[in-house]
Design an enzyme around this catalytic site. Sequence first.
Site, short mmCIF file in Angstrom:
data_model
loop_
_atom_site.label_atom_id
_atom_site.label_comp_id
_atom_site.label_asym_id
_atom_site.label_seq_id
_atom_site.Cartn_x
_atom_site.Cartn_y
_atom_site.Cartn_z
N CYS A 2 1.07 -1.14 -0.16
CA CYS A 2 -0.07 -0.06 0.07
C CYS A 2 1.00 1.30 -0.10
O CYS A 2 2.02 1.11 0.03
CB CYS A 2 -0.90 0.01 1.33
SG CYS A 2 0.13 0.12 2.63
N ARG A 27 1.51 1.97 -5.61
CA ARG A 27 1.72 1.00 -4.60
C ARG A 27 0.39 -0.05 -4.22
O ARG A 27 0.50 -0.84 -3.45
CB ARG A 27 2.18 1.57 -3.32
CG ARG A 27 3.32 2.32 -3.61
CD ARG A 27 3.78 3.01 -2.21
NE ARG A 27 4.54 2.00 -1.27
CZ ARG A 27 5.95 1.78 -1.40
NH1 ARG A 27 6.60 2.43 -2.24
NH2 ARG A 27 6.50 0.77 -0.79
N TRP A 70 -3.46 -2.22 -1.61
CA TRP A 70 -3.41 -3.61 -2.41
C TRP A 70 -3.97 -4.75 -1.40
O TRP A 70 -3.27 -4.91 -0.47
CB TRP A 70 -1.94 -3.76 -2.85
CG TRP A 70 -2.17 -4.98 -3.73
CD1 TRP A 70 -2.20 -4.98 -5.36
CD2 TRP A 70 -1.58 -6.25 -3.47
NE1 TRP A 70 -2.05 -6.21 -5.85
CE2 TRP A 70 -1.66 -7.05 -4.92
CE3 TRP A 70 -1.42 -6.90 -2.51
CZ2 TRP A 70 -1.52 -8.44 -4.94
CZ3 TRP A 70 -0.96 -8.28 -2.64
CH2 TRP A 70 -0.90 -9.05 -3.68
N ASN A 96 0.91 -1.33 6.54
CA ASN A 96 1.43 -2.04 5.12
C ASN A 96 1.92 -3.26 5.89
O ASN A 96 2.92 -3.16 6.74
CB ASN A 96 2.46 -1.07 4.71
CG ASN A 96 2.93 -1.79 3.24
OD1 ASN A 96 2.35 -2.66 2.92
ND2 ASN A 96 3.62 -1.10 2.70
N GLY A 97 1.67 -4.53 5.18
CA GLY A 97 2.20 -5.68 5.90
C GLY A 97 1.19 -6.57 5.97
O GLY A 97 -0.09 -6.47 5.67
N GLU A 463 11.02 -11.37 -20.88
CA GLU A 463 10.66 -10.13 -20.60
C GLU A 463 9.55 -9.30 -21.76
O GLU A 463 8.67 -8.65 -21.13
CB GLU A 463 11.87 -9.12 -20.40
CG GLU A 463 11.60 -7.67 -20.03
CD GLU A 463 11.19 -7.32 -18.71
OE1 GLU A 463 10.89 -8.37 -18.00
OE2 GLU A 463 10.90 -6.35 -18.24
N LYS A 467 5.77 -8.03 -20.56
CA LYS A 467 5.24 -6.68 -20.75
C LYS A 467 4.05 -6.86 -21.41
O LYS A 467 3.20 -6.08 -20.96
CB LYS A 467 6.38 -5.86 -21.57
CG LYS A 467 7.72 -5.59 -21.08
CD LYS A 467 7.59 -4.50 -19.79
CE LYS A 467 7.62 -5.49 -18.67
NZ LYS A 467 8.16 -4.94 -17.52
N GLU A 470 1.28 -8.22 -18.66
CA GLU A 470 1.26 -7.30 -17.47
C GLU A 470 0.30 -6.28 -17.89
O GLU A 470 -0.65 -5.69 -17.41
CB GLU A 470 2.35 -6.54 -17.01
CG GLU A 470 3.23 -7.25 -16.26
CD GLU A 470 4.37 -6.73 -15.56
OE1 GLU A 470 4.75 -6.73 -14.59
OE2 GLU A 470 5.32 -6.25 -16.47
N HIS A 486 9.54 -29.16 -27.95
CA HIS A 486 9.41 -30.15 -26.92
C HIS A 486 8.09 -29.61 -26.23
O HIS A 486 7.85 -30.20 -24.95
CB HIS A 486 10.46 -30.07 -25.98
CG HIS A 486 11.80 -30.41 -26.28
ND1 HIS A 486 12.28 -31.60 -27.09
CD2 HIS A 486 12.93 -29.54 -26.69
CE1 HIS A 486 13.37 -31.36 -27.51
NE2 HIS A 486 13.81 -30.27 -27.38
N LYS A 580 3.25 -1.86 -7.63
CA LYS A 580 4.58 -2.01 -7.92
C LYS A 580 5.72 -2.45 -6.86
O LYS A 580 6.76 -3.26 -7.25
CB LYS A 580 4.95 -0.69 -8.38
CG LYS A 580 6.51 -0.32 -8.79
CD LYS A 580 6.64 0.91 -9.65
CE LYS A 580 7.82 0.89 -10.34
NZ LYS A 580 7.84 -0.25 -11.68
C1 G6P Z 1 6.50 -6.22 -9.21
C2 G6P Z 1 6.49 -5.20 -10.38
C3 G6P Z 1 7.47 -5.70 -11.26
C4 G6P Z 1 8.86 -5.71 -10.77
C5 G6P Z 1 8.74 -6.61 -9.54
C6 G6P Z 1 10.21 -6.58 -8.83
O1 G6P Z 1 5.95 -7.46 -9.60
O2 G6P Z 1 5.11 -5.24 -10.83
O3 G6P Z 1 7.45 -4.84 -12.32
O4 G6P Z 1 9.72 -6.38 -11.68
O5 G6P Z 1 7.80 -6.35 -8.64
O6 G6P Z 1 10.44 -5.47 -8.37
P1 G6P Z 1 11.68 -4.76 -7.68
O7 G6P Z 1 11.24 -3.22 -7.40
O8 G6P Z 1 12.13 -5.64 -6.73
O9 G6P Z 1 12.38 -4.31 -9.09
#
Ligand code: G6P
Length: 585
Positions: A2, A27, A70, A96-97, A463, A467, A470, A486, A580
């Site tokens: 959060c 967040r 969240w 938060n937690g 990656e 992208k 997500e 495979h 995030k």
């Molecule tokens: C979340 C975000 C991702 C990010 C990951 C790791 O899942 O949505 O975009 O890559 O956390 O975050 P960090 O801050 O450790 O790179």
Amino acid sequence: MCGIFGYVGSKNASDLVTKGLAKLEYRGYDSWGVTVAHAARAIVDKQTGKLRGKVASLPGSHVGLGHTRWATHGGVTQANAHPHVDCGERIALVHNGIVANDVELRRELAARGHRFRSETDTELVAHLVEEALAPLPPTPESLLTATLAAFRRLAGMNAIVVLDALTDTLAAAKSGSPLVVGFGEGEHWLASDQAAIVEHTRRIAVLGDGQAVLVTRDSARAVDVATGSPRALDVTEAAWTDAHVGLGAHPDYMTKEMHEQPAVWRRLAADDAPLRELARRIEAATDVVALGCGSGFHAALSAEYLFARAGRRVRAMPASEFSHFARFTGPGTLVLALSQSGETIDVLEAVNAARARDARVAALCNVPGSALTRVADLTVPLGAGPERCVVSTKAFTAKLAALILASGDPDDSKRLVTQAADLAGAFLDGPTRTALQNLAARLVHDEHAYVIGRGASYPLALETALKIKEVSYLHAEGFAGGELKHGVIALVAPGTHCIVIAPEDETKSDVLAAAAQVKARGAVVTAIAAEPHPAFDHLIRVPDLGVASHLLGALPGQVLGYELARARGLDPDMPRNLAKSVTVK
Ligand code: G6P
């Protein structure tokens, strides 16, 4: 996870807190809420959904506290949104937690007559503070005492902030999750991230784990949670300014952050001294383990391939899997932790497990002062500036640029990374962007897409698929080209879209063979490559820049994901269910 924002001063707290929360929404954005102190009561306005454009409907006050959520405990409802108040509505609390012993504490409090209005673990903490506060005189000190007493009863990693409407005070305590204190003249702030505070003041202090703080108009004073004895707050100048945090002329943060990438790569190439030191430590270690989560894990996997090319063995794994291998680490081990935020709980736990076995820790991290930078023996700052879009763009390619620079010949890699920065514009605005918009138009009604690469392009395939998933919710799967036959090839039917990453390196002929195999089964093949080939139906041209081709090769996935999200009417900055900074397990 959060976002938390609190204010004590002389301005309108409700407005300030609501605006502060808007900067922390990355967040968590299931619901939001704000409380202010008014006539000795904590008045709360909380709502489900995103905050964007909304304002809290609250009376004038000079003390306020807010939260963007969240959900962890309890569904996304107005009742479960924070802040939570005690029985008498004197205090309001945000959290938060995860309170690991919530069931026992809730039972205990209910037996003593407390009424619960929500299903959250957070609410019980408000009642614990209420009980501890009841016998004490109504002073700011009492709020700190009661907050400490309540916090010491919590198991798990938590951060709480409490507003006391009787004394116009905030108190916070934490054992995990970030909190930053902002210092002004006759006003103070508390927030999850400096980015939300720098508009008001650049004098900040990061609260450490195991610390608590009492915040009034005129002071912010820290103590140790366990003992209550005073702790000095290290007040420094914030690394970021409000100009870094703002959107500028961009329509959204994803666009802004994608466009910032060339400048980030150039800066890393121009000042590579920290990366040379990283290269020395990697060389000196007996073994190297690269760790990260999400895009950070993909960067760790890139480290494995890039250093292998340079003749150095690096093992990559998701940080969340490290505990199974922690016993193989020792004093000679270097853990390379790759994290944008420096707050991801799985990364921090892995790093702490490695440190407990005397391993050294090097961090590639974007947030100065974050928990990771505080435990690392060496931090290479990514210098990408605040990343507010939930999906990582510039922080991922900053890590990749850093790894290219650290693993390669210093002069060659600097030249190539700088050349990549010069050419990135075509992907972000020029003809390559148009080609990616066309690709998005072809994919918009599809349900699946596959991305393949080999060698150092394999992490890029993962990656690229991440992208796309997500931000646009299209199911995309990345895999190593050799694995295609495979199993995954069973899913390829006429019209299936396959994206093939085929740079001018040792992987090219094998990847071309894979492209031919899917094309033979009717797939539509789009290549991210330097040259056309009969197996390609469409080409996203990436000039051959040797190892720096991977930097440019990371851009099509970002732009494609973005264009698909727009074509599907989705908000690129705040994708469904994500947040995030993942500070809970
Ligand atoms: C979340 C975000 C991702 C990010 C990951 C790791 O899942 O949505 O975009 O890559 O956390 O975050 P960090 O801050 O450790 O790179």
